[in-house]
Design a protein around this motif. Structure first.
Motif, PDB file in Angstrom:
ATOM      1  N   PRO A  91       0.852  -1.197   0.000  1.00 14.99           N
ATOM      2  CA  PRO A  91       0.000   0.000   0.000  1.00 14.99           C
ATOM      3  C   PRO A  91       0.892   1.254   0.000  1.00 14.99           C
ATOM      4  O   PRO A  91       2.005   1.232   0.521  1.00 14.99           O
ATOM      5  N   GLU A  92       0.391   2.327  -0.590  1.00 16.56           N
ATOM      6  CA  GLU A  92       1.184   3.559  -0.727  1.00 16.56           C
ATOM      7  C   GLU A  92       1.751   4.050   0.588  1.00 16.56           C
ATOM      8  O   GLU A  92       2.910   4.469   0.657  1.00 16.56           O
ATOM      9  N   ASP A  93       0.955   4.029   1.648  1.00 17.64           N
ATOM     10  CA  ASP A  93       1.427   4.543   2.929  1.00 17.64           C
ATOM     11  C   ASP A  93       2.573   3.688   3.478  1.00 17.64           C
ATOM     12  O   ASP A  93       3.535   4.217   4.031  1.00 17.64           O
ATOM     13  N   GLN A  94       2.478   2.369   3.291  1.00 17.17           N
ATOM     14  CA  GLN A  94       3.553   1.491   3.753  1.00 17.17           C
ATOM     15  C   GLN A  94       4.811   1.710   2.929  1.00 17.17           C
ATOM     16  O   GLN A  94       5.915   1.764   3.472  1.00 17.17           O
ATOM     17  N   GLN A  95       4.668   1.866   1.623  1.00 14.26           N
ATOM     18  CA  GLN A  95       5.824   2.108   0.769  1.00 14.26           C
ATOM     19  C   GLN A  95       6.493   3.420   1.150  1.00 14.26           C
ATOM     20  O   GLN A  95       7.729   3.519   1.188  1.00 14.26           O
ATOM     21  N   ALA A  96       5.708   4.425   1.472  1.00 13.36           N
ATOM     22  CA  ALA A  96       6.256   5.718   1.892  1.00 13.36           C
ATOM     23  C   ALA A  96       7.042   5.572   3.200  1.00 13.36           C
ATOM     24  O   ALA A  96       8.132   6.141   3.346  1.00 13.36           O
ATOM     25  N   ARG A  97       6.502   4.790   4.146  1.00 12.53           N
ATOM     26  CA  ARG A  97       7.226   4.567   5.409  1.00 12.53           C
ATOM     27  C   ARG A  97       8.537   3.825   5.153  1.00 12.53           C
ATOM     28  O   ARG A  97       9.572   4.162   5.742  1.00 12.53           O
ATOM     29  N   ASN A  98       8.492   2.826   4.292  1.00 15.05           N
ATOM     30  CA  ASN A  98       9.713   2.077   3.977  1.00 15.05           C
ATOM     31  C   ASN A  98      10.742   2.961   3.281  1.00 15.05           C
ATOM     32  O   ASN A  98      11.939   2.877   3.568  1.00 15.05           O
ATOM     33  N   ASN A  99      10.279   3.816   2.378  1.00 22.35           N
ATOM     34  CA  ASN A  99      11.198   4.736   1.691  1.00 22.35           C
ATOM     35  C   ASN A  99      11.871   5.677   2.689  1.00 22.35           C
ATOM     36  O   ASN A  99      13.070   5.954   2.587  1.00 22.35           O
ATOM     37  N   LYS A 100      11.105   6.143   3.662  1.00 27.70           N
ATOM     38  CA  LYS A 100      11.663   7.039   4.688  1.00 27.70           C
ATOM     39  C   LYS A 100      12.713   6.302   5.524  1.00 27.70           C
ATOM     40  O   LYS A 100      13.774   6.857   5.827  1.00 27.70           O
ATOM     41  N   LEU A 101      12.433   5.058   5.889  1.00 25.83           N
ATOM     42  CA  LEU A 101      13.423   4.260   6.625  1.00 25.83           C
ATOM     43  C   LEU A 101      14.690   4.092   5.795  1.00 25.83           C
ATOM     44  O   LEU A 101      15.803   4.180   6.312  1.00 25.83           O
ATOM     45  N   ALA A 102      14.536   3.833   4.507  1.00 27.08           N
ATOM     46  CA  ALA A 102      15.692   3.647   3.631  1.00 27.08           C
ATOM     47  C   ALA A 102      16.511   4.934   3.523  1.00 27.08           C
ATOM     48  O   ALA A 102      17.747   4.885   3.519  1.00 27.08           O
ATOM     49  N   GLU A 103      15.850   6.080   3.445  1.00 21.40           N
ATOM     50  CA  GLU A 103      16.561   7.359   3.378  1.00 21.40           C
ATOM     51  C   GLU A 103      17.402   7.579   4.622  1.00 21.40           C
ATOM     52  O   GLU A 103      18.482   8.164   4.566  1.00 21.40           O
ATOM     53  N   THR A 104      16.925   7.100   5.748  1.00 23.51           N
ATOM     54  CA  THR A 104      17.627   7.296   7.012  1.00 23.51           C
ATOM     55  C   THR A 104      18.678   6.220   7.274  1.00 23.51           C
ATOM     56  O   THR A 104      19.796   6.538   7.670  1.00 23.51           O
TER      57      THR A 104
END
Length: 146
Positions: A91-104
């Motif tokens: 889901p978009e919201d989960q992908q966004a959370r994962n992307n944020k974790l990856a950025e960090t």
């Protein structure tokens, strides 16, 4: 008909028993639980449907009874999955959370990439795939928390 019902029940129980690892997918929830239980967070970046070493790490470590039994009382497990197949899209919201974790925590985009964090999100150590036993992998992860 009975054979079909038996097969369906067997398949369902097999799936639930193999996927019994309690993975969090929300970092905020993982931090709250880690604080409450005074346990480190094991953050796993994986590509569940394309990354061969990720699939091996899951099969050889994360999905083993030895690891699941130990992790239950010692780690908060957090998964950041990056599937590529459309049928496995998050889901978009989960992908966004994962992307944020990856950025960090995974700026170089390594897969699999395992980050050991304290309850506040501070990096204690990092690991990847190794051909090893679940017990040896547990020792490696625990060494970061000492």
């Amino acid at each position: 008909m009975k054979k079909f019902l038996f097969f369906t029940l067997f398949a369902t129980l097999t799936v639930f028993s193999t996927n019994a690892q309690e993975w969090k997918t929300n970092f905020s929830e993982a931090k709250k639980e880690a604080t409450k239980l005074d346990q480190p967070i094991i953050l796993v970046f994986q590509g569940s449907d394309w990354c061969a070493p990720c699939i091996k790490l899951d099969k050889e470590v994360w999905s083993t009874e030895a690891f699941k039994k130990y992790a239950k009382d010692h780690f908060v497990m957090l998964q950041a999955d990056f599937p590529r197949k459309t049928k496995n899209a998050l889901p978009e919201d989960q992908q966004a959370r994962n992307n944020k974790l990856a950025e960090t925590y995974n700026k170089n985009g390594y897969f699999p990439f395992v980050v050991v964090l304290d309850h506040a999100g501070k990096v204690l150590g990092q690991a990847g795939y190794e051909k090893t036993t679940p017990e040896a992998y547990i020792k490696k992860l625990e060494a970061f928390t000492k």
